[in-house]
Design an enzyme around this catalytic site. Structure first.
Site, PDB file in Angstrom:
ATOM      1  N   LYS A   1      -0.610  -0.109  -0.138  1.00 52.82           N
ATOM      2  CA  LYS A   1      -0.428   0.803  -1.273  1.00 52.82           C
ATOM      3  C   LYS A   1       0.362   0.146  -2.408  1.00 52.82           C
ATOM      4  CE  LYS A   1      -0.986   4.823  -0.976  1.00 52.82           C
ATOM      5  NZ  LYS A   1      -1.477   6.101  -0.524  1.00 52.82           N
TER       6      LYS A   1
ATOM      7  N   CYS B   1      15.696  34.383 -15.884  1.00 51.07           N
ATOM      8  CA  CYS B   1      15.915  35.338 -16.961  1.00 51.07           C
ATOM      9  C   CYS B   1      15.806  36.737 -16.355  1.00 51.07           C
ATOM     10  CB  CYS B   1      14.844  35.157 -18.028  1.00 51.07           C
ATOM     11  SG  CYS B   1      14.831  36.445 -19.266  1.00 51.07           S
TER      12      CYS B   1
ATOM     13  N   LEU C   1      -6.734   6.086   6.690  1.00 49.49           N
ATOM     14  CA  LEU C   1      -6.246   4.710   6.844  1.00 49.49           C
ATOM     15  C   LEU C   1      -4.748   4.691   7.046  1.00 49.49           C
ATOM     16  CD1 LEU C   1      -8.222   2.997   3.925  1.00 49.49           C
ATOM     17  CD2 LEU C   1      -8.596   2.651   6.375  1.00 49.49           C
TER      18      LEU C   1
ATOM     19  N   LYS D   1      -8.654   0.371  -3.582  1.00 41.81           N
ATOM     20  CA  LYS D   1      -8.631   1.705  -2.981  1.00 41.81           C
ATOM     21  C   LYS D   1      -8.747   2.717  -4.115  1.00 41.81           C
ATOM     22  CE  LYS D   1      -6.041   4.532   0.308  1.00 41.81           C
ATOM     23  NZ  LYS D   1      -6.081   5.772  -0.439  1.00 41.81           N
TER      24      LYS D   1
ATOM     25  N   ASP E   1      -8.827   5.996  -6.179  1.00 42.24           N
ATOM     26  CA  ASP E   1      -8.052   7.225  -6.022  1.00 42.24           C
ATOM     27  C   ASP E   1      -8.868   8.435  -6.470  1.00 42.24           C
ATOM     28  OD1 ASP E   1      -5.979   8.868  -5.449  1.00 42.24           O
ATOM     29  OD2 ASP E   1      -4.741   8.329  -7.168  1.00 42.24           O
TER      30      ASP E   1
ATOM     31  N   CYS F   1      18.077  32.631 -21.619  1.00 39.59           N
ATOM     32  CA  CYS F   1      16.653  32.311 -21.652  1.00 39.59           C
ATOM     33  C   CYS F   1      16.286  31.981 -23.108  1.00 39.59           C
ATOM     34  CB  CYS F   1      15.902  33.552 -21.161  1.00 39.59           C
ATOM     35  SG  CYS F   1      14.120  33.431 -21.254  1.00 39.59           S
TER      36      CYS F   1
ATOM     37  N   CYS G   1      11.280  40.139 -21.731  1.00 36.79           N
ATOM     38  CA  CYS G   1      11.310  38.732 -22.145  1.00 36.79           C
ATOM     39  C   CYS G   1       9.904  38.341 -22.600  1.00 36.79           C
ATOM     40  CB  CYS G   1      11.747  37.856 -20.976  1.00 36.79           C
ATOM     41  SG  CYS G   1      11.390  36.108 -21.184  1.00 36.79           S
TER      42      CYS G   1
ATOM     43  N   TYR H   1     -18.574   2.688  -0.196  1.00 35.94           N
ATOM     44  CA  TYR H   1     -17.861   1.604   0.503  1.00 35.94           C
ATOM     45  C   TYR H   1     -17.931   1.708   2.022  1.00 35.94           C
ATOM     46  CZ  TYR H   1     -14.311   5.284   0.287  1.00 35.94           C
ATOM     47  OH  TYR H   1     -13.667   6.482   0.359  1.00 35.94           O
TER      48      TYR H   1
ATOM     49  N   ASP I   1       4.672  32.880  10.383  1.00 34.62           N
ATOM     50  CA  ASP I   1       4.410  32.510   8.996  1.00 34.62           C
ATOM     51  C   ASP I   1       5.591  31.745   8.412  1.00 34.62           C
ATOM     52  OD1 ASP I   1       2.070  33.750   9.241  1.00 34.62           O
ATOM     53  OD2 ASP I   1       2.440  35.360   7.793  1.00 34.62           O
ATOM     54  N   ALA I   2       6.802  32.163   8.782  1.00 27.14           N
ATOM     55  CA  ALA I   2       7.993  31.517   8.224  1.00 27.14           C
ATOM     56  C   ALA I   2       8.087  30.062   8.689  1.00 27.14           C
ATOM     57  CB  ALA I   2       9.239  32.278   8.638  1.00 27.14           C
TER      58      ALA I   2
ATOM     59  N   CYS J   1      14.355  33.379 -24.758  1.00 23.68           N
ATOM     60  CA  CYS J   1      14.127  34.670 -25.420  1.00 23.68           C
ATOM     61  C   CYS J   1      15.445  35.296 -25.839  1.00 23.68           C
ATOM     62  CB  CYS J   1      13.377  35.617 -24.495  1.00 23.68           C
ATOM     63  SG  CYS J   1      14.404  36.264 -23.168  1.00 23.68           S
TER      64      CYS J   1
ATOM     65  N   LYS K   1     -10.183  -4.912   5.202  1.00 21.33           N
ATOM     66  CA  LYS K   1     -11.049  -4.586   6.345  1.00 21.33           C
ATOM     67  C   LYS K   1     -11.491  -5.863   7.044  1.00 21.33           C
ATOM     68  CE  LYS K   1     -12.997  -0.661   3.838  1.00 21.33           C
ATOM     69  NZ  LYS K   1     -14.153  -0.067   3.173  1.00 21.33           N
TER      70      LYS K   1
ATOM     71  N   TYR L   1       5.579  28.202   9.592  1.00 19.48           N
ATOM     72  CA  TYR L   1       4.494  27.496   8.915  1.00 19.48           C
ATOM     73  C   TYR L   1       4.919  27.144   7.485  1.00 19.48           C
ATOM     74  CZ  TYR L   1      -0.164  26.719   6.947  1.00 19.48           C
ATOM     75  OH  TYR L   1      -1.251  26.176   6.316  1.00 19.48           O
TER      76      TYR L   1
ATOM     77  N   GLU M   1     -10.701  -4.579  -0.789  1.00 16.65           N
ATOM     78  CA  GLU M   1     -11.394  -3.743  -1.778  1.00 16.65           C
ATOM     79  C   GLU M   1     -10.399  -2.833  -2.474  1.00 16.65           C
ATOM     80  OE1 GLU M   1     -14.070  -1.309   0.472  1.00 16.65           O
ATOM     81  OE2 GLU M   1     -14.995  -3.018   1.494  1.00 16.65           O
TER      82      GLU M   1
ATOM     83  N   GLU N   1     -16.297   7.189  -2.592  1.00 13.24           N
ATOM     84  CA  GLU N   1     -15.294   7.957  -3.315  1.00 13.24           C
ATOM     85  C   GLU N   1     -15.869   8.548  -4.608  1.00 13.24           C
ATOM     86  OE1 GLU N   1     -12.624   7.769  -1.475  1.00 13.24           O
ATOM     87  OE2 GLU N   1     -10.923   8.451  -2.675  1.00 13.24           O
TER      88      GLU N   1
HETATM   89  S1  IVH Z   1     -12.544   2.812   3.984  1.00 14.70           S
HETATM   90  C1  IVH Z   1     -12.398   4.060   8.268  1.00 14.70           C
HETATM   91  N1  IVH Z   1     -12.508   1.848   1.557  1.00 14.70           N
HETATM   92  O1  IVH Z   1      -8.875   6.054   1.115  1.00 14.70           O
HETATM   93  C2  IVH Z   1     -11.979   3.780   6.900  1.00 14.70           C
HETATM   94  N2  IVH Z   1     -11.503   3.976   1.927  1.00 14.70           N
HETATM   95  O2  IVH Z   1      -6.544   6.647   2.794  1.00 14.70           O
HETATM   96  C3  IVH Z   1     -12.669   4.617   5.907  1.00 14.70           C
HETATM   97  N3  IVH Z   1     -10.641   5.021  -0.086  1.00 14.70           N
HETATM   98  O3  IVH Z   1     -10.373   8.425   3.228  1.00 14.70           O
HETATM   99  C4  IVH Z   1     -12.197   4.431   4.545  1.00 14.70           C
HETATM  100  N4  IVH Z   1     -11.212   3.438  -1.494  1.00 14.70           N
HETATM  101  O4  IVH Z   1     -11.070   8.349   0.690  1.00 14.70           O
HETATM  102  C5  IVH Z   1     -12.150   2.866   2.357  1.00 14.70           C
HETATM  103  N5  IVH Z   1     -12.611   0.904  -0.533  1.00 14.70           N
HETATM  104  C6  IVH Z   1     -12.256   1.905   0.243  1.00 14.70           C
HETATM  105  C7  IVH Z   1     -11.602   3.045  -0.248  1.00 14.70           C
HETATM  106  C8  IVH Z   1     -11.231   4.054   0.633  1.00 14.70           C
HETATM  107  C9  IVH Z   1     -10.649   4.626  -1.369  1.00 14.70           C
HETATM  108  C10 IVH Z   1     -10.046   6.285   0.381  1.00 14.70           C
HETATM  109  C11 IVH Z   1     -10.927   7.087   1.288  1.00 14.70           C
HETATM  110  C12 IVH Z   1     -10.166   7.207   2.564  1.00 14.70           C
HETATM  111  C13 IVH Z   1      -8.769   7.034   2.097  1.00 14.70           C
HETATM  112  C14 IVH Z   1      -7.856   6.622   3.207  1.00 14.70           C
END
Ligand code: IVH
Length: 698
Positions: free
Chosen positions: A322, A440, A90, A124, A126, A416, A446, A234, A40-41, A418, A298, A43, A122, A182
């Site tokens: 990114k 504290c 990705l 990405k 979030d 603190c 407290c 997507y 566990d430690a 308090c 892509k 981990y 495209e 997403e």
């Molecule tokens: S394609 C095989 N397209 O990013 C590739 N992923 O870091 C499959 N995501 O798991 C993903 N926008 O949750 C793709 N336009 C987009 C995306 C996208 C967000 C997310 C997705 C993926 C993660 C990878």
């Protein structure tokens, strides 16, 4: 191992990827195969290293980050779904050079010299990815990504999302197709959600992605239905027949079938084109209305995607470029000291409100005194804050040129808030670094720790008292009405004048006071496990509380044992030590807690208000007593937690993996490898209905 402070961005990204894989493998061994290969430690050390790197590079937090997995276990509440085609993740690019390398690699692999390659770029999104299976145009199953191989069955929850069609429209869909995309929450909806949470005295969500993840993983789909979840499609997984020859064409089909596809996707033919889309989206991201954390490039042709294939868990034909974490400048108005349940003082930056990527930020974490000193952060400074991925906003540094003489170095308080004294304790992180924590020493003397204790006491997994949100609790605490848990149960006995005052309190009319009293009354009868967990003793979490409840059977026995443990009675300590998964930390914490006379008196006063139920001892005279049961696939009439609790009550042991020792396998729709193993081993396999029939008289 390199200290986290010395890691470069790409080293950090690489290490986070390794840690994600390593920890996922440990989880699989621990939870699915019941065969952990590290202590566990060890981990915990890996998890801490992961958290430290993420804290320094918040924009590198991965979708499959171990820090985002709750309790590390694949949740017991949702049935597992094995993805027909793995849900890949990705690789990341952080610079123009990384993008050039990506394109060069593809050219080399495909043996193309000058021929143009078309890419899609495209946004990405979030959020969190989901995979939705359609059979003959009807939605039949929906799952989260999980570890990419096995996700969680969240069909009922996904069905509540308006942007996910129940039936496909248009034409040309394969009879079986998994649509992927997403799930996310838009900025405006996020702001409204947090405003409502604030008004109700509930905890605020850190960011839209957290809110989306929390909303999708609700046990009650009715709750999900009230959340403003959206969906962009997507990608796709398993398909019975190919339906497109390019990414562009595939996206057009997805739109035709009734999905939202992102309108900002572009097609380009070279690195410059990709970078142009990247810069455009980076500049425009704050105005999109939802969070994006990069751009996904892509290869457009699907036959080329097929030839390129994947290396490990990432495709060769795609990459995520990114964005850097979003930053903004604002004034540091003050530094607040927050006191946690165990007394640790945490500094929080109070900021002049500023919008960072569409979300208004007023607070940011400063971690600890060391951090403030190291960055020389002073009240009145202009600071740079950043917000990224799944973390709370952080103060990155100070704009020194904006500093004036009035800004003096921050003196971390030695008492603190308090007014009680604090001590400095030094704790070692996994990277070997010493961090200094100021605590504290007041414990329950407290008021701040007392409030944290009360919050824990009423929380969902403890006494679960609805209507006593943080705001109400603090109000009642300040008015001296609730100073300790027992007071909650005496609230209704107040004199008429006090009750009138309670009704007149801000916003609480007759009905809400009555509802609150009903909610409290309903919890006067409580299980022993919740009673123990509710006490908030350090190191006694839910699971330990359950073990203690089963071990001692009833509250009087538990309290008598704790008194003996506190008094240093060796046989009582040995009895505790012998319980499953209980070790030195729990014994020490129990001893420290129960030795303190005011803690013991507080527990007694609470106990006197309650009817604590005896722990149910497993039955020995049922059809399944002594048998080992494994649940696999989806359960339709009960949750995993319910099924497990019921089986255990009836004397069975519930295991997570199938072996020769398994007696019964209950298999629902979507059961995969466990069912296969069960059949191979010739074990008794039954459906959920057969199982329910069998246990009905238990
Ligand atoms: S394609 C095989 N397209 O990013 C590739 N992923 O870091 C499959 N995501 O798991 C993903 N926008 O949750 C793709 N336009 C987009 C995306 C996208 C967000 C997310 C997705 C993926 C993660 C990878």
């Amino acid at each position: 191992m390199k200290p986290v402070t010395d890691l470069s961005e790409s080293e950090a990204a690489r290490e986070l990827q390794q840690l994600a894989q390593e920890l996922a493998a440990h989880d699989r061994r621990y939870f699915r195969q019941d065969a952990p290969s590290v202590s566990d430690a060890e981990y915990d050390a890996l998890k801490r290293r992961n958290a430290e790197i993420e804290a320094r590079f918040p924009h590198l937090v991965r979708e499959d980050s171990p820090s985002l997995r709750i309790g590390a276990a694949p949740s017991e509440s949702f049935a597992p779904v094995a993805h027909g085609v793995p849900m890949l993740s990705l690789d990341n690019a952080f610079s123009a050079e990384d993008v050039e390398d990506f394109v060069k690699r593809i050219r080399r692999f495909l043996g193309l010299d000058e021929a143009p390659i078309i890419f899609t770029a495209e946004p990405k999104i979030d959020g969190l990815s989901a995979s939705i299976l359609y059979e003959n145009g009807r939605l039949v199953r929906g799952a989260t990504r999980g570890d990419g191989q096995v996700g969680e069955d969240v069909t009922a929850n996904l069905r509540t999302i308006a942007e996910i069609p129940d039936r496909l429209s248009g034409a040309g869909w394969p009879s079986r197709v998994e649509v992927r995309g997403e799930v996310y929450i838009a900025h405006a909806d996020f702001a409204a959600m947090n405003a409502a949470a604030e008004a109700g005295g509930d905890k605020l969500y850190a960011n839209p992605r957290n809110a989306a993840a929390g909303s999708l993983r609700q046990i009650d789909a009715g709750v999900t239905a009230r959340r403003p979840l959206k969906f962009f499609a997507y990608a796709w997984g398993e398909v019975s027949t190919p339906f497109a020859s390019s990414q562009k064409e595939a996206l057009e089909h997805l739109a035709d079938w009734g999905f939202q596809v992102n309108p900002h996707s572009r097609r380009v033919t070279d690195v410059d084109g990709l970078l142009e889309v990247y810069r455009g989206l980076e500049n425009g991201r704050a105005g999109l209305g939802y969070d994006i954390d990069g751009v996904v490039y892509k290869v457009d042709r699907l036959d080329w995607q097929g030839r390129l294939g994947a290396v490990g868990r990432v495709p060769r034909w795609a990459i995520a470029h990114k964005f850097p974490a979003e930053q903004a400048r604002t004034k540091l108005l003050d530094i607040d000291i927050q006191v946690g349940r165990t007394g640790a003082l945490t500094p929080v930056a109070k900021l002049a409100p500023v919008t960072v990527g569409g979300v208004v930020v007023k607070n940011a974490t400063l971690h600890n005194a060391d951090e403030i000193a190291r960055k020389d952060i002073r009240i009145g400074d202009t600071v740079i804050i950043q917000r990224a991925g799944d973390v709370i906003p952080q103060v990155v540094g100070v704009v020194e040129s904006d500093r004036n003489d009035a800004c003096v170095p921050y003196d971390f308080p030695t008492v603190c808030p308090c007014a009680l004294k604090t001590v400095v304790t030094s704790e070692t992180t996994s990277a070997g670094a010493e961090t200094v924590v100021r605590r504290c020493t007041g414990e329950l003397a407290c008021p701040f720790q007392k409030i944290e204790h009360l919050k824990h006491f009423v929380s969902r997994r403890a006494f679960d008292i609805e209507g006593l949100g943080e705001k109400q609790l603090i109000g009642l605490f300040e008015d001296q009405w609730i100073r300790e848990p027992a007071d909650i149960f005496r609230l209704a006995q107040k004199d008429a004048v006090s009750l009138k005052k309670l009704k007149d309190r801000e916003g609480s009319g007759d009905t809400s006071v009555r509802n609150l009293f009903d909610a409290i009354e309903a919890r006067r009868t409580i299980s022993l496990a919740r009673f123990i967990f509710g006490l908030g003793v350090r190191h006694i979490g839910e699971t330990t509380a359950q073990t203690l409840a089963r071990g001692y059977g009833n509250a009087s026995a538990f309290l008598a044992a704790m008194d003996l443990v506190a008094a240093g009675d060796a046989p009582a300590q040995a009895e505790l030590d012998a319980m499953d998964q209980i070790g030195g930390a729990v014994i020490e914490a129990a001893q420290a807690f129960f030795t303190e006379p005011h803690n013991r008196a507080m527990v007694q006063r609470l106990f006197d208000e309650l009817h604590v139920q005896d722990a149910e001892q497993p039955k020995t005279d049922t059809a399944i007593a002594g048998k080992t049961v494994v649940f696999t696939g989806a359960l339709e009439r009960m949750t995993r937690d319910e099924a497990k609790a019921q089986a255990e009550r009836l004397g069975a042991k519930v295991a997570s993996s199938v072996s020769k020792k398994t007696d019964i396998v209950v298999a629902g729709p979507g059961a995969g490898s466990k069912l296969k193993t069960a059949t191979e081993l010739g074990l008794r396999v039954m459906t959920e209905a057969e199982w329910l029939d069998m246990v009905a008289d238990g």
